[in-house]
Motif scaffolding. Sequence first.
Motif, short mmCIF file in Angstrom:
data_model
loop_
_atom_site.label_atom_id
_atom_site.label_comp_id
_atom_site.label_asym_id
_atom_site.label_seq_id
_atom_site.Cartn_x
_atom_site.Cartn_y
_atom_site.Cartn_z
N MET A 59 41.61 15.78 46.89
CA MET A 59 42.43 14.88 46.07
C MET A 59 43.31 15.68 45.11
O MET A 59 42.81 16.47 44.31
N LEU A 60 44.61 15.45 45.16
CA LEU A 60 45.56 16.13 44.27
C LEU A 60 45.94 15.28 43.08
O LEU A 60 46.46 15.78 42.08
N ASN A 61 45.67 13.97 43.18
CA ASN A 61 46.02 13.01 42.14
C ASN A 61 45.60 11.65 42.70
O ASN A 61 45.30 11.54 43.89
N ASP A 62 45.54 10.63 41.85
CA ASP A 62 45.29 9.26 42.38
C ASP A 62 46.33 8.30 41.79
O ASP A 62 46.02 7.44 40.99
N PRO A 63 47.58 8.46 42.23
CA PRO A 63 48.66 7.67 41.65
C PRO A 63 48.74 6.24 42.20
O PRO A 63 47.98 5.86 43.09
N VAL A 64 49.69 5.49 41.62
CA VAL A 64 50.10 4.20 42.18
C VAL A 64 51.51 4.40 42.72
O VAL A 64 52.36 4.99 42.05
N LEU A 65 51.71 3.94 43.95
CA LEU A 65 53.03 4.04 44.58
C LEU A 65 53.78 2.73 44.38
O LEU A 65 53.21 1.65 44.58
N LEU A 66 55.05 2.81 43.98
CA LEU A 66 55.90 1.62 43.87
C LEU A 66 57.06 1.78 44.84
O LEU A 66 57.75 2.81 44.83
N LYS A 67 57.26 0.76 45.69
CA LYS A 67 58.38 0.81 46.63
C LYS A 67 59.57 0.07 46.02
O LYS A 67 59.54 -1.16 45.89
N LEU A 68 60.59 0.81 45.64
CA LEU A 68 61.75 0.22 44.96
C LEU A 68 62.82 -0.23 45.94
O LEU A 68 63.55 -1.19 45.68
N SER A 69 62.93 0.50 47.06
CA SER A 69 63.85 0.09 48.13
C SER A 69 63.39 0.82 49.38
O SER A 69 62.40 1.55 49.35
N GLU A 70 64.11 0.67 50.46
CA GLU A 70 63.70 1.32 51.71
C GLU A 70 63.83 2.84 51.60
O GLU A 70 63.23 3.59 52.37
#
Lengths: 369, 369
Positions: free
Chosen positions: B105-116
């Motif tokens: 594990m390098l980090n445990d982020p949250v991903l947000l998809k803003l556009s394609e």
Amino acid sequence: MFKADIFPSIRIRKTPFWDRVVEAGVKSCSVYNHMLMPVRFETYDIDYFHLKEHVQLWDVSCERQIEVTGQEATKLIELLSPRPIKNLRIGKCLYFPVVDQHGGMLNDPVLLKLSETRYWISIADSDYLLWVLALVAAYNLNVKVFEPDVSPLGVQGPKSDELMSRVFGSSIMDLKFFEFQAYEFAGKEHFVSRSGYSKQGGFEIYVEGFENGIPMWDTLMEAGEDLSVRAGGPNYPERVEGGLLSYGTDITLNNNPFESGLGKYCDVNSTPKCLGYEALKRVFENGWEREIRSLDVEGDKVPLCHVPWKVTADGEFAGNVTSITWSPGFKTNVAIGMIEKEFWNPNTEVLVHAPDYPRKAKVRDKFFI
Amino acid sequence: MFKADIFPSIRIRKTPFWDRVVEAGVKSCSVYNHMLMPVRFETYDIDYFHLKEHVQLWDVSCERQIEVTGQEATKLIELLSPRPIKNLRIGKCLYFPVVDQHGGMLNDPVLLKLSETRYWISIADSDYLLWVLALVAAYNLNVKVFEPDVSPLGVQGPKSDELMSRVFGSSIMDLKFFEFQAYEFAGKEHFVSRSGYSKQGGFEIYVEGFENGIPMWDTLMEAGEDLSVRAGGPNYPERVEGGLLSYGTDITLNNNPFESGLGKYCDVNSTPKCLGYEALKRVFENGWEREIRSLDVEGDKVPLCHVPWKVTADGEFAGNVTSITWSPGFKTNVAIGMIEKEFWNPNTEVLVHAPDYPRKAKVRDKFFI
């Protein structure tokens, strides 16, 4: 400013020397590479004069090491920096600006060559390990890269030769600046280099094994009692007047090594393997627009600097000051700033916009030493 | 423990809300992604009960964003994690364990998809940006990767719906958990998500532009006066009882997502592009030896935990506890630990070796909620 505790957690790591640091009455600390770093024990002024006269033990465990070992160790190291390592001998340290493909500074570590296939990268405050590990993954290199259980202990100040001789034997006096060698302590070998984050001379002991921290600290403290040895840490006025840069403060990813005043360490012609080679060659050929400078700033003691302060000259933008403080030795405010080309010549008069009131300042040709 | 100031410098960044945080009387803070993070304003107990009853503003600017934009943005994102993003819609958040080629594990982020072609990776405490930038350099990807001038402000607690409606309009109530949308404030668009580092419900406002921090803070404070709104921060007892992991504390590079209790987020079969694919597939097929567990620990209030505490069962090593504290709500000591397979079943009785004295504890089937 503000007064607040640092919340203790595993994420902000305790050092091997920490119990002694607390016993010594640490008053101010920082967090560096996810680790506690003590920086003040009395006032900065008292710490400063003691450092310049006697000898101090510095818990700089937060200078973490990245160990690179294996057949392709040299190949990997050559990707990282525009500074040539071709002639680097085993047992030598090298100030080693590391860059990305655009020439931006990722860290300003010291490289130690331990063998033909083994290096330590002694890093400033960024998780540079992640950059190196990603290159290993992407290029599938035959190396092992990891953070060893090594915690540097600084022995800094004019009496450090005497103190170190008492503990490690007088042969340690033969160690030249930026050389290192292994010395035995408590049945284990520890590398010792003549180096450190002050201009007062001294050594760094790369203490192997967390469990050896307290015995090493206690032995040095006991041996140096009549030398007035005491706990210390990187001293803000002493580092700023001496021009020791702080990565994340004075230089960032947005600066290349030339802007950072590290051009003399970049041989862009002889390091084509460096990822930033093309970009830095262009900078070298076309020139750069700003560069690190020392400044002498008039007026009484400046307040603490928590954000860059603007610098102007005749109303024009002339750069930013990033480190600034009163020097109790030089009895003036000393500063490090990134100054625009038009204004970077020695003796240029500028205005530093401190939050209380603007102060006249002069760009210097070199740092205060 | 110890009492010491944090030395103010540019390297440990001030947040856009910091002046208000200081005015609110911050008592304890942490350093996270090279930035100050307030974590306590009264006692942890008072903060805890207030959070569970009212609404708090959290300066979580330190949750920095990595923006990935460009034609190959999705290609790059797919390299990073074993969690599939194929069906991820624009306007959705995704808890996104990111790994190296060994599955660490390098980090445990949250991903947000803003556009394609545009994503934000909202990171925990490691310079994950350096890993991502290195992959861009090595694979020569057609993307822009950088840290935007965005500072999240948490609005947490049961009255957060009411407070947010007053400021952003009642349509914000339609936002589902882990969805986000742009809302206007002071003539600028800011993304708002229903999310946060507590189990009490709430939102995170991704404040665009440092200069908008104070106006946003003041507007929310004013609008929520009759809701008892006040400054808060990630609350240690609330996070530990609720099982919100802390990267660098509970999980590190030495743990894979399965050990980290995040196996349900890893579809190792459908994510062959992930750099850790082969390694994680092996783990998935062969099993793993330890896993994150919640523990209920007997006895009076435990001391502060600054290093992992050993866990044993009948004298045998059973794991480590990494986060542990008294829960004022559940009136017991609550803990998060990495427990060995042989002992990870619910109701297994173990001994937690606190520095004062060992305490009986029970492994739980789930966290305290």
